[in-house]
Design a protein around this motif. Structure first.
Motif, PDB file in Angstrom:
ATOM      1  N   UNK A   1       0.776  -1.188  -0.146  1.00  0.00           N
ATOM      2  CA  UNK A   1      -0.094   0.048   0.004  1.00  0.00           C
ATOM      3  C   UNK A   1       0.928   1.219   0.001  1.00  0.00           C
ATOM      4  N   UNK A   2       1.631   1.409   0.687  1.00  0.00           N
ATOM      5  CA  UNK A   2       2.873   2.518   0.953  1.00  0.00           C
ATOM      6  C   UNK A   2       3.475   2.832  -0.501  1.00  0.00           C
ATOM      7  N   UNK A   3       4.088   1.600  -1.153  1.00  0.00           N
ATOM      8  CA  UNK A   3       4.542   1.813  -2.527  1.00  0.00           C
ATOM      9  C   UNK A   3       3.533   2.265  -3.391  1.00  0.00           C
ATOM     10  N   UNK A   4       2.206   1.595  -3.508  1.00  0.00           N
ATOM     11  CA  UNK A   4       1.224   1.926  -4.426  1.00  0.00           C
ATOM     12  C   UNK A   4       0.885   3.394  -4.024  1.00  0.00           C
ATOM     13  N   UNK A   5       0.640   4.172  -2.857  1.00  0.00           N
ATOM     14  CA  UNK A   5       0.119   5.241  -2.683  1.00  0.00           C
ATOM     15  C   UNK A   5       1.256   6.220  -3.211  1.00  0.00           C
ATOM     16  N   UNK A   6       2.676   6.099  -3.127  1.00  0.00           N
ATOM     17  CA  UNK A   6       3.443   6.865  -3.515  1.00  0.00           C
ATOM     18  C   UNK A   6       3.735   6.751  -4.895  1.00  0.00           C
ATOM     19  N   UNK A   7       3.629   5.919  -5.665  1.00  0.00           N
ATOM     20  CA  UNK A   7       3.626   5.810  -7.053  1.00  0.00           C
ATOM     21  C   UNK A   7       2.505   6.554  -7.529  1.00  0.00           C
ATOM     22  N   UNK A   8       1.369   6.823  -7.096  1.00  0.00           N
ATOM     23  CA  UNK A   8       0.472   7.516  -7.552  1.00  0.00           C
ATOM     24  C   UNK A   8       0.234   8.883  -6.925  1.00  0.00           C
ATOM     25  N   UNK A   9       1.055   9.299  -6.089  1.00  0.00           N
ATOM     26  CA  UNK A   9       0.998  10.613  -5.474  1.00  0.00           C
ATOM     27  C   UNK A   9       0.173  10.763  -4.481  1.00  0.00           C
ATOM     28  N   UNK A  10      -0.325   9.784  -3.707  1.00  0.00           N
ATOM     29  CA  UNK A  10      -1.368   9.784  -2.622  1.00  0.00           C
ATOM     30  C   UNK A  10      -0.655   9.426  -1.477  1.00  0.00           C
ATOM     31  N   UNK A  11      -1.124   9.715  -0.392  1.00  0.00           N
ATOM     32  CA  UNK A  11      -0.890   9.352   1.015  1.00  0.00           C
ATOM     33  C   UNK A  11      -1.512   8.088   1.106  1.00  0.00           C
ATOM     34  N   UNK A  12      -1.166   7.144   2.244  1.00  0.00           N
ATOM     35  CA  UNK A  12      -1.714   5.884   2.532  1.00  0.00           C
ATOM     36  C   UNK A  12      -3.015   6.142   3.062  1.00  0.00           C
ATOM     37  N   UNK A  13      -3.256   7.016   3.585  1.00  0.00           N
ATOM     38  CA  UNK A  13      -4.651   7.316   4.252  1.00  0.00           C
ATOM     39  C   UNK A  13      -5.569   7.770   3.228  1.00  0.00           C
ATOM     40  N   UNK A  14      -5.328   8.411   2.338  1.00  0.00           N
ATOM     41  CA  UNK A  14      -6.082   8.883   1.113  1.00  0.00           C
ATOM     42  C   UNK A  14      -6.389   7.542   0.040  1.00  0.00           C
ATOM     43  N   UNK A  15      -5.481   6.719   0.080  1.00  0.00           N
ATOM     44  CA  UNK A  15      -5.717   5.550  -0.640  1.00  0.00           C
ATOM     45  C   UNK A  15      -6.512   4.512   0.343  1.00  0.00           C
ATOM     46  N   UNK A  16      -6.474   4.496   1.298  1.00  0.00           N
ATOM     47  CA  UNK A  16      -7.473   3.734   2.268  1.00  0.00           C
ATOM     48  C   UNK A  16      -8.649   4.349   2.132  1.00  0.00           C
ATOM     49  N   UNK A  17      -8.863   5.890   2.231  1.00  0.00           N
ATOM     50  CA  UNK A  17     -10.230   6.537   2.116  1.00  0.00           C
ATOM     51  C   UNK A  17     -11.034   6.092   0.712  1.00  0.00           C
ATOM     52  N   UNK A  18     -10.189   6.312  -0.330  1.00  0.00           N
ATOM     53  CA  UNK A  18     -10.536   5.560  -1.475  1.00  0.00           C
ATOM     54  C   UNK A  18     -11.181   4.481  -1.537  1.00  0.00           C
ATOM     55  N   UNK A  19     -10.830   3.605  -0.952  1.00  0.00           N
ATOM     56  CA  UNK A  19     -10.879   2.132  -0.832  1.00  0.00           C
ATOM     57  C   UNK A  19     -12.342   2.028  -0.200  1.00  0.00           C
ATOM     58  N   UNK A  20     -12.654   2.944   1.174  1.00  0.00           N
ATOM     59  CA  UNK A  20     -13.616   2.830   1.915  1.00  0.00           C
ATOM     60  C   UNK A  20     -14.830   3.475   1.375  1.00  0.00           C
ATOM     61  N   UNK A  21     -14.405   4.385   0.491  1.00  0.00           N
ATOM     62  CA  UNK A  21     -15.642   5.255  -0.083  1.00  0.00           C
ATOM     63  C   UNK A  21     -15.822   4.350  -1.697  1.00  0.00           C
ATOM     64  N   UNK A  22     -15.273   3.227  -1.755  1.00  0.00           N
ATOM     65  CA  UNK A  22     -15.774   2.517  -2.964  1.00  0.00           C
ATOM     66  C   UNK A  22     -15.405   3.137  -4.128  1.00  0.00           C
ATOM     67  N   UNK A  23     -14.323   3.730  -4.312  1.00  0.00           N
ATOM     68  CA  UNK A  23     -13.777   4.685  -5.379  1.00  0.00           C
ATOM     69  C   UNK A  23     -12.880   3.572  -6.480  1.00  0.00           C
ATOM     70  N   UNK A  24     -12.358   2.206  -5.997  1.00  0.00           N
ATOM     71  CA  UNK A  24     -11.647   1.564  -6.503  1.00  0.00           C
ATOM     72  C   UNK A  24     -12.366   0.418  -7.258  1.00  0.00           C
ATOM     73  N   UNK A  25     -11.946  -0.066  -8.326  1.00  0.00           N
ATOM     74  CA  UNK A  25     -12.685  -1.192  -9.188  1.00  0.00           C
ATOM     75  C   UNK A  25     -13.043  -2.262  -8.423  1.00  0.00           C
ATOM     76  N   UNK A  26     -12.154  -2.830  -7.691  1.00  0.00           N
ATOM     77  CA  UNK A  26     -12.274  -3.875  -6.804  1.00  0.00           C
ATOM     78  C   UNK A  26     -11.430  -3.745  -5.493  1.00  0.00           C
TER      79      UNK A  26
END
Length: 145
Positions: A12-37
């Protein structure tokens, strides 16, 4: 995307950094149902993100940074999960593009006002230093070359 994704995926940390996101933001996107799966998990339970996940996340980042609200991204994501929704996704993106263009035009107007203020203050303090306009604009030194 310039990041090489190993077959087991990125943490998750590597993915977040690769996309210019914080880990918290990536987790938020997941909680909000913004990822495809949901991101697959390693045997130890850690999230792993593949190249397809990173491409989707990069798209989310672009949409957010161009001002698309989370509710609209949620709608877009729901459409992307369904077959046969290309027309609806096209419509949503065309509407967003129109909004971005309006904001860009407003920003150009504001930038021109800022440039006028800068010119006024430069005149008041007696300097005529050139303004940094466009990155591709020619400067006096370019003309000499």
């Amino acid at each position: 995307m310039p990041v090489e994704v190993p077959p087991e995926g990125l943490l998750i940390g590597e993915a977040a950094a690769a996309c210019g996101l914080s880990i918290d933001t990536l987790r938020y996107y997941e909680r909000e149902g913004l990822t495809l799966h949901p991101a697959p998990r390693s045997p130890s339970g850690r999230r792993r993100y593949g190249a397809h996940d990173l491409a989707w996340l990069a798209g989310l980042v672009m949409l957010r940074r161009t001002g698309m609200p989370i509710t609209t991204i949620r709608e877009y994501t729901a459409l992307a999960r369904e077959e046969g929704t290309d027309a609806e996704r096209l419509d949503l993106l065309e509407r967003h593009r129109a909004e971005v263009v309006v904001r860009m035009e407003q920003t150009r107007v504001y930038l021109a006002a800022i440039d006028r203020k800068i010119a006024s203050y430069r005149q008041a303090v007696g300097t005529q230093a050139p303004m940094d306009t466009d990155a591709g604009a020619k400067t006096d030194t370019d003309a000499d070359a």
